[in-house]
Each structure stands twice: as structure tokens, then as C-alpha cells.
Scaffold this active site. Structure first.
Site, short mmCIF file in Angstrom:
data_model
loop_
_atom_site.label_atom_id
_atom_site.label_comp_id
_atom_site.label_asym_id
_atom_site.label_seq_id
_atom_site.Cartn_x
_atom_site.Cartn_y
_atom_site.Cartn_z
N ASN A 40 60.98 12.04 123.03
CA ASN A 40 61.66 12.83 124.09
C ASN A 40 62.36 12.36 124.85
OD1 ASN A 40 59.90 14.89 123.01
ND2 ASN A 40 58.36 14.45 124.41
N LYS A 42 65.82 9.97 126.44
CA LYS A 42 67.41 10.05 126.18
C LYS A 42 67.99 9.10 125.11
CE LYS A 42 71.82 9.61 128.48
NZ LYS A 42 72.61 10.20 127.35
N LYS A 44 69.05 9.71 121.28
CA LYS A 44 69.02 9.88 120.10
C LYS A 44 70.34 10.30 119.45
CE LYS A 44 65.90 13.22 120.96
NZ LYS A 44 65.55 12.85 122.45
N THR A 45 71.05 11.54 119.99
CA THR A 45 72.18 11.53 119.44
C THR A 45 73.32 10.57 119.61
OG1 THR A 45 71.80 14.10 119.76
CG2 THR A 45 74.11 13.50 119.39
N THR A 46 73.22 9.92 120.55
CA THR A 46 74.14 9.03 120.99
C THR A 46 73.87 7.60 120.17
OG1 THR A 46 72.77 8.45 123.04
CG2 THR A 46 74.74 9.31 123.45
N ARG A 54 79.92 2.81 114.14
CA ARG A 54 79.70 1.44 113.57
C ARG A 54 80.13 1.52 112.11
NH1 ARG A 54 74.22 -1.43 114.43
NH2 ARG A 54 75.03 -2.18 116.11
N PHE A 98 72.00 28.47 116.48
CA PHE A 98 70.82 28.37 117.41
C PHE A 98 71.27 27.35 118.74
CE2 PHE A 98 67.17 25.34 118.19
CZ PHE A 98 66.13 26.23 117.91
N TRP A 100 69.35 27.13 122.85
CA TRP A 100 68.35 27.48 123.43
C TRP A 100 68.34 29.10 124.31
CZ3 TRP A 100 65.27 24.37 121.45
CH2 TRP A 100 65.65 23.10 121.38
N GLU A 135 70.07 16.67 115.29
CA GLU A 135 69.11 17.64 115.49
C GLU A 135 68.58 18.37 114.32
OE1 GLU A 135 68.70 17.26 118.46
OE2 GLU A 135 70.64 16.60 119.58
#
Ligand code: ATP
Ligand code: MG
Length: 203
Positions: A40, A42, A44-46, A54, A98, A100, A135
Site C-alpha cells: 500500500n 508509494k 510501485k509504479t515509480t 535502467r 478502468f 476509479w 497496475e
């Protein structure tokens, strides 16, 4: 620091070096892996895009599919598309789909299927060293995609290809197929203290 402290530090580092060297000696297998970045907190995507950049730095060919499209373009995608050019990167984001804000199952399902078709193609593409499925976890959690089919496609990828999967609430099957799992914990987030989401930091 006094001499005795320095000596102790040197001995400690020496012992550490022996452990690290033994670990490096033992790790001799070369193959693509599955990396799951979940939890949960911050990052993940970064992290996924950090790995992508890389790989690009080493001249690797990469594919990206984003399974949630927000209304705002994120900095990492703008950079990918406008600054880098798309020669070595294939990119697809769920078109209408998709977020929210939508609660239309059929539209979301169609968008998920279309995005997955791109992912499936990338997972079969021998020329790609890295595939980022950003995601993806939500597609399984909300059953827009079939878990078995997704896991089978990941398993059947070319041996040298690495796959990065991001998103919260990853199903156990994703944990099982992954070689590396990082779970980012939510200890604090500035948003919860009232700080507005910022371009270049949050998107
Ligand atoms: P990032 O894209 O910054 O790496 P993420 O991929 O880990 O974040 P997501 O769950 O995909 O996180 O949510 C993306 C957005 O939500 C980002 O703007 C991020 O700053 C924000 N966010 C992530 N984690 C939290 C949290 N624990 N509390 C509040 N907002 C969060
Ligand atoms: Mg994310």
C-alpha cells in the site's frame, strides 16, 4: 574515531565482504525473472519505471502496458513518449477503461481485454528484454482478466525476458510466480497530511 574503533570497523567490513563475496559466487544463474512490486505504500509504479529506464540505459528493448489510465498524463509516460522516442519501447495504456471513476463493467472488461492482448504479444516477443505490466494486480483482483491465463502467459515468456508487475493487493498466484517480491509498506504519505498531489512527484 579512536584507533581501536577504526580497527573494529575494518574487521566488521572484512567479515561483511566475505559474506557478500560468497553470495555473489553462489548466484550464477542467468535468466529473466518476475519482479512483483506490491503493497500500500508509494513507490510501485515509480519503481517499475525506474527499472525500465535502467534497462533502456543498457540498450535493452522494452514493452510497457498500463492497466489503469488516469485522466492526467504521468511524467514518466510523457518522458517516454516525447523525450525518448518509441524505437526501443513499445507502449500501450488501457484506452477508455478502468479508472476509479468508471463503473461500467462491460467497457472496463473490453479495455482490459484489449490491454491484455498487447501484454500477451509482448510476453511472446523474443526481442523484448523487459516487460512492465503496471497496475496488473487490479485486473486479477476485480476479475477483469483470468488469473490462470495471465500466470500461464508470464510463465511461457522467453527465458531471457524479465517481467515487472506492479499494483496493490497482488493475488497469491502472482506472489508464487514471482522471483522477487517487494512489498512497500505505507508508513506515512504526505497526501494524508493534506499535501496536494504534485506533478513530478505523484504523477
Ligand atoms: P507511484 O506512482 O508514486 O510510485 P504507486 O504506484 O506506489 O505510486 P498507486 O497505488 O499506483 O501507487 O497510486 C498512485 C498515486 O497514489 C500516486 O500519486 C501516489 O503518490 C499516490 N499514493 C500511493 N500510495 C499512497 C498512499 N499510501 N496514500 C496516499 N496516496 C498514495
Ligand atoms: Mg502505481
Amino acid at each position: 574515531m579512536e584507533e581501536q574503533g577504526k580497527q573494529k570497523h575494518a574487521e566488521r567490513m572484512q567479515r561483511k565482504k566475505a559474506v557478500v563475496d560468497a553470495g555473489i559466487e553462489k548466484a550464477q544463474i542467468e535468466r529473466g525473472i518476475v519482479i512483483l512490486i506490491t503493497g500500500n505504500g508509494k513507490g510501485k509504479t515509480t519503481s517499475g519505471f525506474g527499472t525500465l529506464y535502467r534497462a533502456l540505459g543498457h540498450g535493452h528493448r522494452c514493452g510497457v502496458v498500463q492497466f489503469i489510465k488516469g485522466t492526467q498524463s504521468t511524467g514518466e509516460v510523457i518522458f517516454l513518449q516525447q523525450r525518448l522516442g518509441l524505437d526501443s519501447v513499445q507502449y500501450h495504456a488501457m484506452a477508455t477503461g478502468f479508472t476509479w471513476n468508471t463503473q461500467n463493467w462491460d467497457a472496463d472488461k473490453a479495455a482490459a481485454d484489449e490491454a491484455w492482448a498487447h501484454a500477451e504479444r509482448m510476453l511472446q516477443d523474443d526481442s523484448l528484454n523487459l516487460v512492465l505490466l503496471d497496475e496488473l494486480t487490479y485486473m486479477l483482483k476485480y476479475r477483469f482478466l483470468e488469473t490462470d491465463a495471465v500466470i500461464a502467459a508470464i510463465k511461457a515468456r522467453p527465458a531471457h525476458q524479465t517481467v515487472v508487475v506492479t499494483g496493490r493487493a497482488a493475488k497469491p498466484e502472482l506472489h508464487d510466480v514471482a522471483d522477487t517480491v517487494s512489498e512497500i509498506a505505507d508508513r506515512k504519505h504526505a497526501f494524508k497530511a493534506g499535501v496536494k498531489a504534485q506533478a513530478g512527484i505523484d504523477f
